[in-house]
Design a protein around this motif. Structure first.
Motif, PDB file in Angstrom:
ATOM      1  N   UNK A  91       0.857  -1.184   0.000  1.00  0.00           N
ATOM      2  CA  UNK A  91       0.000   0.000   0.000  1.00  0.00           C
ATOM      3  C   UNK A  91       0.893   1.234   0.000  1.00  0.00           C
ATOM      4  N   UNK A  92       0.370   2.401  -0.356  1.00  0.00           N
ATOM      5  CA  UNK A  92       1.202   3.613  -0.370  1.00  0.00           C
ATOM      6  C   UNK A  92       1.796   3.898   1.003  1.00  0.00           C
ATOM      7  N   UNK A  93       3.077   4.229   1.035  1.00  0.00           N
ATOM      8  CA  UNK A  93       3.725   4.530   2.308  1.00  0.00           C
ATOM      9  C   UNK A  93       3.384   5.942   2.768  1.00  0.00           C
ATOM     10  N   UNK A  94       3.365   6.087   4.077  1.00  0.00           N
ATOM     11  CA  UNK A  94       3.087   7.388   4.661  1.00  0.00           C
ATOM     12  C   UNK A  94       4.284   8.313   4.487  1.00  0.00           C
ATOM     13  N   UNK A  95       4.008   9.548   4.128  1.00  0.00           N
ATOM     14  CA  UNK A  95       5.014  10.601   4.069  1.00  0.00           C
ATOM     15  C   UNK A  95       4.379  11.868   4.637  1.00  0.00           C
ATOM     16  N   UNK A  96       5.123  12.961   4.623  1.00  0.00           N
ATOM     17  CA  UNK A  96       4.526  14.227   5.059  1.00  0.00           C
ATOM     18  C   UNK A  96       3.422  14.659   4.107  1.00  0.00           C
ATOM     19  N   UNK A  97       3.461  14.167   2.872  1.00  0.00           N
ATOM     20  CA  UNK A  97       2.411  14.446   1.886  1.00  0.00           C
ATOM     21  C   UNK A  97       2.070  13.134   1.200  1.00  0.00           C
ATOM     22  N   UNK A  98       1.371  12.260   1.914  1.00  0.00           N
ATOM     23  CA  UNK A  98       1.049  10.929   1.403  1.00  0.00           C
ATOM     24  C   UNK A  98       0.264  11.033   0.088  1.00  0.00           C
ATOM     25  N   UNK A  99       0.574  10.126  -0.829  1.00  0.00           N
ATOM     26  CA  UNK A  99      -0.109  10.100  -2.126  1.00  0.00           C
ATOM     27  C   UNK A  99      -1.621  10.013  -1.929  1.00  0.00           C
ATOM     28  N   UNK A 100      -2.349  10.551  -2.888  1.00  0.00           N
ATOM     29  CA  UNK A 100      -3.809  10.614  -2.786  1.00  0.00           C
ATOM     30  C   UNK A 100      -4.414   9.234  -2.517  1.00  0.00           C
ATOM     31  N   UNK A 101      -3.924   8.211  -3.200  1.00  0.00           N
ATOM     32  CA  UNK A 101      -4.462   6.863  -2.993  1.00  0.00           C
ATOM     33  C   UNK A 101      -4.241   6.404  -1.566  1.00  0.00           C
ATOM     34  N   UNK A 102      -3.113   6.782  -0.982  1.00  0.00           N
ATOM     35  CA  UNK A 102      -2.835   6.428   0.401  1.00  0.00           C
ATOM     36  C   UNK A 102      -3.741   7.166   1.367  1.00  0.00           C
ATOM     37  N   UNK A 103      -4.007   8.437   1.090  1.00  0.00           N
ATOM     38  CA  UNK A 103      -4.932   9.200   1.930  1.00  0.00           C
ATOM     39  C   UNK A 103      -6.333   8.587   1.885  1.00  0.00           C
ATOM     40  N   UNK A 104      -6.779   8.242   0.694  1.00  0.00           N
ATOM     41  CA  UNK A 104      -8.117   7.660   0.564  1.00  0.00           C
ATOM     42  C   UNK A 104      -8.223   6.336   1.311  1.00  0.00           C
ATOM     43  N   UNK A 105      -7.196   5.509   1.206  1.00  0.00           N
ATOM     44  CA  UNK A 105      -7.217   4.222   1.905  1.00  0.00           C
ATOM     45  C   UNK A 105      -7.234   4.430   3.413  1.00  0.00           C
ATOM     46  N   UNK A 106      -6.481   5.419   3.906  1.00  0.00           N
ATOM     47  CA  UNK A 106      -6.475   5.713   5.333  1.00  0.00           C
ATOM     48  C   UNK A 106      -7.822   6.213   5.825  1.00  0.00           C
TER      49      UNK A 106
END
Length: 477
Positions: A85-100
């Protein structure tokens, strides 16, 4: 009474729902719910619970994107690795934000389904890159309380206010060596647009280990929580290190002293409700807590061991057998967590609590929830974890001393709930079980409920010395 929030998904929606239906506060874990949702979907979503909750998500298109990416009808083939899954960063990718957002919505929605009891979510200050999206998802689902510790959660009250109003919310990013202030943000309108519903702000309970910290948070209305959970050092999971210079006993565990005792009279003086946690898992200790002015207690271990928790049946059976035998042991490992905070580890065979098993595990960091942001020489932000391969950590400017004894909590905790990664080379992630060190209540319950107890039975037992009239006064709305 508050049922402790235990990660990853040990305080599952099933457990929180059972507790909330008794009139007390059930709490789900808000840690790694993006990974939990993705893996449950890849396992075919047994029972259809994830899909039922996702059908209630306000933005059907976002829910559909998550479904299309991860759901496998009938489940993945045995031995097939879970998708990354997309890794967390200070500006996580949109797909990662949606999954969270969707992952935390699902867990809270299911915990609240079919009753009007109180449900909270527990997050870690140390996992701050996930916090804004996790709390947005929880608020969307109508979470009643947010609890947070493992750091100083000074910015959470404002974050909750902004998110609940549908405005962009942000917290300051802790970046090692950072020369400029950076933030981690979530924008409800940008993510959901016209699908954004009206939301209600949950109450916030800060988890603290010192009355001085509680006083600091209380003094400023901008950072003041709605109450506190005062957690002692024997509580499960992470705990604050001892005040002053770290000293270890003969077993390698941190030594706590009088400076680490909380002045409960000062907590009473603040005038906000507080709950006591860490060795408060018996009816007598509940009674004591109420007598000193606490609103109640937070209890984790009894519920982690209950038949309703997210721990796999095999792991629970092992721990209950060791309870019956009197051999269950939990150590406060000063080194295990990459955060640098002491972390409770149950001593169980075939888990990373054993040195041989720990050393046999390939050292890697792929879930990366405990990565620390740091500022590189070029001014950009990098990410490192003390549990990743040592050469990689050193290449990123870390000190080798910080890698000694560090264990991959992320993968170990996922394995505890039956969602451990299976890798292409055949390696399956080993478990790393956390539990509180105070087992007095569990030892009493196992004598009555030899085969194990339900969450409801644990609640009923804990409250046996509380007068009915008092229960009505403290019951959550």
């Amino acid at each position: 009474m508050i049922q402790g929030g235990m990660g990853v998904a040990v305080s599952s929606w099933q457990l929180a729902r059972e507790v909330a239906m008794t009139g007390q506060m059930g709490v789900v874990s808000g840690t790694a719910m993006d990974a939990v949702l993705s893996r449950r979907l890849q396992d075919g979503d047994p029972g259809g619970h994830m899909r039922r909750a996702m059908a209630a998500f306000p933005d059907a298109d976002m829910a559909a994107r998550v479904m299309d990416k991860y759901f496998i009808a009938g489940g993945r083939s045995p031995g097939t690795p879970y998708k990354p899954i997309p890794k967390l960063t200070l500006a996580t990718a949109r797909a990662g934000q949606e999954l969270g957002v969707v992952g935390n919505f699902v867990e809270v929605w299911l915990a609240k389904e079919g009753h009007d009891g109180a449900v909270g979510i527990n997050c870690l200050e140390k996992v701050q890159m996930a916090t804004p999206t996790a709390l947005f998802g929880a608020v969307l689902a109508g979470v009643d309380y947010v609890l947070m510790g493992a750091g100083i959660p000074r910015e959470i009250p404002r974050l909750l206010t902004e998110i609940s109003a549908g405005r962009p919310g942000r917290i300051t990013a802790d970046v090692l060596g950072g020369r400029i202030k950076r933030h981690i943000e979530v924008d409800p309108v940008d993510l959901l647009g016209d699908s954004l519903p009206a939301m209600r702000r949950p109450d916030f309970l800060a988890i603290v280990s010192a009355d001085a910290l509680a006083n600091y948070l209380y003094r400023d209305p901008e950072i003041r929580p709605d109450g506190f959970v005062v957690e002692g050092p024997v509580a499960g999971g992470h705990s604050a290190p001892p005040r002053g210079k770290m000293q270890l006993d003969e077993h390698g565990e941190p030594v706590y002293g009088p400076r680490d005792d909380v002045n409960l009279a000062k907590m009473v003086e603040l005038g906000l409700p507080f709950w006591l946690a860490g060795a408060y898992g018996t009816p007598e200790r509940v009674e004591e807590a109420l007598a000193v002015g606490a609103a109640g207690v937070q209890v984790g271990t009894l519920f982690a061991l209950s038949l309703d928790s997210g721990i796999t049946n095999a792991t629970r059976s092992t721990m209950l057998q060791e309870l019956r035998d009197g051999t269950l042991d939990v150590k406060n490992d000063a080194l295990a967590s990459p955060t640098g905070f002491p972390f409770k580890v149950a001593s169980l065979e075939d888990t990373a609590s054993e040195e041989e098993t720990y050393q046999a595990r390939p050292r890697l960091c792929d879930l990366s929830y405990l990565r620390t942001p740091y500022e590189r020489e070029d001014g950009e932000v990098g990410y490192r974890c003390a549990a990743e391969p040592v050469h990689m950590f050193l290449k990123k400017g870390g000190d080798e001393e910080d890698t000694v004894g560090r264990k991959c909590l992320c993968n170990g905790l996922m394995a505890n709930i039956g969602l451990g990664q299976e890798r292409k080379d055949g390696y399956a992630e080993t478990r790393l079980v956390t539990l509180g060190q105070d087992l007095a209540g569990a030892r009493e319950l196992i004598r009555t409920y030899v085969e194990g107890w339900s969450a409801q039975q644990a609640v009923e037992w804990l409250l046996t010395r509380v007068p009915t009239a008092r229960l009505r006064r403290v019951q959550f709305a």
